[in-house]
Design an enzyme around this catalytic site. Structure first.
Site, PDB file in Angstrom:
ATOM      1  N   CYS A  77      -5.750 -26.139  26.984  1.00 25.44           N
ATOM      2  CA  CYS A  77      -4.338 -25.728  27.010  1.00 25.44           C
ATOM      3  C   CYS A  77      -3.799 -25.756  28.434  1.00 25.44           C
ATOM      4  O   CYS A  77      -4.453 -25.287  29.372  1.00 25.44           O
ATOM      5  CB  CYS A  77      -4.190 -24.322  26.429  1.00 25.44           C
ATOM      6  SG  CYS A  77      -2.487 -23.701  26.459  1.00 25.44           S
ATOM      7  N   CYS A  83      -1.248 -17.834  30.986  1.00 26.83           N
ATOM      8  CA  CYS A  83      -0.942 -17.098  29.766  1.00 26.83           C
ATOM      9  C   CYS A  83      -1.973 -15.989  29.573  1.00 26.83           C
ATOM     10  O   CYS A  83      -3.133 -16.118  29.974  1.00 26.83           O
ATOM     11  CB  CYS A  83      -0.957 -18.059  28.576  1.00 26.83           C
ATOM     12  SG  CYS A  83      -0.820 -17.264  26.976  1.00 26.83           S
ATOM     13  N   CYS A  86      -6.200 -16.435  24.897  1.00 23.27           N
ATOM     14  CA  CYS A  86      -7.245 -17.483  24.896  1.00 23.27           C
ATOM     15  C   CYS A  86      -8.011 -17.541  26.222  1.00 23.27           C
ATOM     16  O   CYS A  86      -8.202 -18.613  26.802  1.00 23.27           O
ATOM     17  CB  CYS A  86      -6.638 -18.844  24.586  1.00 23.27           C
ATOM     18  SG  CYS A  86      -5.772 -18.929  23.003  1.00 23.27           S
ATOM     19  N   CYS A 178       1.723 -24.221  22.284  1.00 23.15           N
ATOM     20  CA  CYS A 178       0.685 -23.232  22.009  1.00 23.15           C
ATOM     21  C   CYS A 178      -0.240 -23.782  20.933  1.00 23.15           C
ATOM     22  O   CYS A 178       0.215 -24.284  19.903  1.00 23.15           O
ATOM     23  CB  CYS A 178       1.305 -21.911  21.546  1.00 23.15           C
ATOM     24  SG  CYS A 178       0.050 -20.670  21.144  1.00 23.15           S
ATOM     25  N   GLN A 300      -4.085  -9.999   8.019  1.00 24.40           N
ATOM     26  CA  GLN A 300      -4.972 -10.566   9.038  1.00 24.40           C
ATOM     27  C   GLN A 300      -4.402 -11.883   9.557  1.00 24.40           C
ATOM     28  O   GLN A 300      -3.981 -12.736   8.784  1.00 24.40           O
ATOM     29  CB  GLN A 300      -6.362 -10.807   8.452  1.00 24.40           C
ATOM     30  CG  GLN A 300      -7.131  -9.537   8.147  1.00 24.40           C
ATOM     31  CD  GLN A 300      -7.731  -8.886   9.384  1.00 24.40           C
ATOM     32  OE1 GLN A 300      -7.585  -9.370  10.516  1.00 24.40           O
ATOM     33  NE2 GLN A 300      -8.410  -7.774   9.187  1.00 24.40           N
ATOM     34  N   TYR A 329      -7.807   3.091   4.979  1.00 19.71           N
ATOM     35  CA  TYR A 329      -6.984   2.257   5.857  1.00 19.71           C
ATOM     36  C   TYR A 329      -6.680   0.944   5.122  1.00 19.71           C
ATOM     37  O   TYR A 329      -6.850  -0.146   5.675  1.00 19.71           O
ATOM     38  CB  TYR A 329      -7.677   2.001   7.190  1.00 19.71           C
ATOM     39  CG  TYR A 329      -8.221   3.261   7.842  1.00 19.71           C
ATOM     40  CD1 TYR A 329      -7.415   4.055   8.660  1.00 19.71           C
ATOM     41  CD2 TYR A 329      -9.531   3.673   7.629  1.00 19.71           C
ATOM     42  CE1 TYR A 329      -7.916   5.213   9.252  1.00 19.71           C
ATOM     43  CE2 TYR A 329     -10.040   4.827   8.213  1.00 19.71           C
ATOM     44  CZ  TYR A 329      -9.227   5.591   9.031  1.00 19.71           C
ATOM     45  OH  TYR A 329      -9.716   6.740   9.612  1.00 19.71           O
ATOM     46  N   GLU A 350      -3.648   4.867   2.949  1.00 20.43           N
ATOM     47  CA  GLU A 350      -3.047   4.186   4.106  1.00 20.43           C
ATOM     48  C   GLU A 350      -1.988   5.089   4.732  1.00 20.43           C
ATOM     49  O   GLU A 350      -1.274   5.816   4.030  1.00 20.43           O
ATOM     50  CB  GLU A 350      -2.420   2.866   3.662  1.00 20.43           C
ATOM     51  CG  GLU A 350      -1.481   2.198   4.655  1.00 20.43           C
ATOM     52  CD  GLU A 350      -2.131   1.870   5.989  1.00 20.43           C
ATOM     53  OE1 GLU A 350      -1.458   2.002   7.016  1.00 20.43           O
ATOM     54  OE2 GLU A 350      -3.314   1.468   5.984  1.00 20.43           O
ATOM     55  N   ASP A 399     -11.751   0.306   6.983  1.00 18.57           N
ATOM     56  CA  ASP A 399     -11.324  -0.730   7.936  1.00 18.57           C
ATOM     57  C   ASP A 399     -10.285  -0.119   8.866  1.00 18.57           C
ATOM     58  O   ASP A 399      -9.093  -0.416   8.773  1.00 18.57           O
ATOM     59  CB  ASP A 399     -10.753  -1.927   7.165  1.00 18.57           C
ATOM     60  CG  ASP A 399     -10.405  -3.095   8.075  1.00 18.57           C
ATOM     61  OD1 ASP A 399     -10.728  -3.056   9.271  1.00 18.57           O
ATOM     62  OD2 ASP A 399      -9.780  -4.063   7.581  1.00 18.57           O
ATOM     63  N   CYS A 426     -12.687  -3.899  13.989  1.00 20.66           N
ATOM     64  CA  CYS A 426     -12.213  -4.859  14.985  1.00 20.66           C
ATOM     65  C   CYS A 426     -12.588  -4.419  16.391  1.00 20.66           C
ATOM     66  O   CYS A 426     -12.185  -5.047  17.368  1.00 20.66           O
ATOM     67  CB  CYS A 426     -10.700  -5.050  14.871  1.00 20.66           C
ATOM     68  SG  CYS A 426      -9.745  -3.535  15.125  1.00 20.66           S
TER      69      CYS A 426
END
Length: 468
Positions: A77, A83, A86, A178, A300, A329, A350, A399, A426
């Protein structure tokens, strides 16, 4: 250690980078000092400049490379290094996966300190580029200039539409292409930016929070649906002509929306989203299930990667069709609906009320009748009365957000004594903290990382816990 006030001006010469650690940083030990370095790879030999001094460590950036690591590859990129996204493009994908796997193992061992089975091979992402279904761009009246642009001395347009530079909330780079989201994402962004320039529309001033054009969100679903959300500070005579231009130039947009937001931040969960043309939602597909995604819905951002994640979650749950499942969640009920056909009943909880409404809709449009959902703070909803009313679960799927589970929620899980818990995370660091608290009643029996975000340090991790 010398006084920290000296370090921000200090340089270290010909330092060999040794280890990759958390958050994509590398680590080196020099003269009994721990130094965290960004923008490098293990095996690089560099000169370093200290940018921050903490009590127990330093933070530094490279100023000169004497030798480049064999782990390096050429970034693809043009915006790499400027940026904020990434940041691992300089590493081959196999190397990225190795470090992510190691990151999970280090966190679970160092923070969790629980007995672990052998960690299974990391599940790779189905795609390495154009894998995201959602991107957010920011307008700025005073875009960031690279060193090359400054040295060129050319008159460069400072009104931009793009991404934040690393660690700078007020500096936006103008993105030409991008590699994260499939077309027509780039085409839409460039067309809107060019239209705004041609018509002299006021761009966002991130310092004073003035201007007209503030933020642009593009969502591209795997069904072919396409959503665009334009966020503006206030109503403007140019708004409708701009929306008409976008609709005419990109007839494939199935949901064209705008938000008027004069708040101090760009969140709009508490604001009205106006659907100007098309439907007020799009759809994502997973197996034979369709999920409705609205402007405020969470889904997601790697659709095909999410499918891998949810298949693994369902596998770890070991459902036979007789189980009562609690899905904590639950968001818009994606996991709940995904596993419902293999379970007797699924109860989702939730925090966000609008997400619960989406969860019910997703059950309805898929003909799923064995789910129910509740909105509220997890630690308050998941009480003894709730469990008595719905029953003790056979399986809990959790989650949570990056912060992990509230200690009160962990305590409730220990009281419930569900035979199996599937913990999707995550953030392996907060997951490890929660596993340590659960260790008094649960043994970790399976662990498998899942890569959802190639070329970043982020990694998902799925853990199966079984009652001792």
């Amino acid at each position: 250690m010398r006084k920290s006030k000296k370090y921000p001006t200090e340089q270290f010469r010909e330092i060999e980078i040794t280890d990759m650690v958390a958050e994509g940083k590398c680590l080196v030990r020099h003269n009994n000092m721990v130094i965290f370095v960004t923008g490098v790879a293990p095996g690089d030999v560099v000169d370093l400049r200290v940018v921050k001094a903490r009590k127990s460590f330093l933070e530094a950036v490279p100023t000169h490379f004497h030798k480049q690591s064999d782990l390096r590859v050429e970034p693809f990129c043009q915006h790499f290094g400027t940026c904020g996204g990434c940041k691992w493009q300089h590493l081959g994908y196999d190397t990225q996966l190795k470090f992510k796997h190691q990151q999970v193992q280090d966190n679970l061992q160092r923070i969790g300190k629980v007995a672990l089975p052998e960690i299974e091979p990391i599940q790779h992402s189905p795609a390495l580029t154009y894998y995201r279904n959602k991107l957010e761009y920011t307008f700025s009246h005073n875009g960031w200039l690279t060193n090359e642009q400054i040295q060129a001395g050319e008159d460069i347009e400072r009104r931009v539409l793009g991404f934040h530079t690393p660690n700078r909330f007020d500096k936006i780079i103008d993105v030409q292409h991008c590699w994260l989201q499939p077309e027509p994402s780039n085409e839409i962004r460039l067309a809107i930016r060019n239209y705004a320039l041609e018509h002299a529309l006021p761009f966002n001033n991130l310092i004073t929070q003035e201007g007209f054009l503030r933020n642009l969100i593009i969502r591209t679903a795997n069904t072919g649906d396409l959503m665009v959300i334009l966020q503006c500070y206030y109503a403007h005579d140019a708004l409708i002509p701009l929306l008409d231009f976008v609709a005419a130039k990109f007839p494939q947009i199935t949901s064209l929306n705008y938000v008027l937001n004069s708040k101090g931040n760009e969140t709009f969960h508490d604001l009205d989203v106006v659907c100007y043309k098309g439907e007020p939602h799009i759809h994502e597909q997973m197996e034979d299930l369709r999920f409705r995604v609205g402007p405020k819905s969470f889904y997601q951002t790697n659709s095909e990667g999410a499918y891998n994640l949810y298949k693994l979650t369902r596998e770890f749950a070991g459902l036979t069709g007789t189980e009562l499942v609690y899905d904590l969640y639950t968001g818009a009920g994606t996991i709940a609906n995904f596993v419902a056909r293999q379970a007797r009943h699924v109860v989702g909880v939730e925090y966000v009320e609008s997400a619960v409404k989406d969860a019910y809709i997703n059950s309805e449009i898929n003909g799923v009748t064995n789910t129910e959902f509740y909105a509220g703070d997890m630690k308050d909803v998941l009480n003894a009365e709730f469990i008595a009313r719905h029953g003790r679960p056979d399986v809990v799927i959790t989650d949570p957000p990056r912060a992990g589970m509230h200690p009160d929620v962990v305590a409730r899980l220990l009281e419930m004594r569900a035979p199996r818990i599937v913990y999707v995370s995550c953030n392996p660091a907060t997951q490890a903290r929660d596993l340590e608290m659960l260790d008094e009643a649960y043994a970790v029996t399976r662990v498998r990382p899942v890569d959802m975000f190639p070329h970043t340090h982020h990694v998902e991790n799925v853990v199966l816990l079984e009652l001792r």
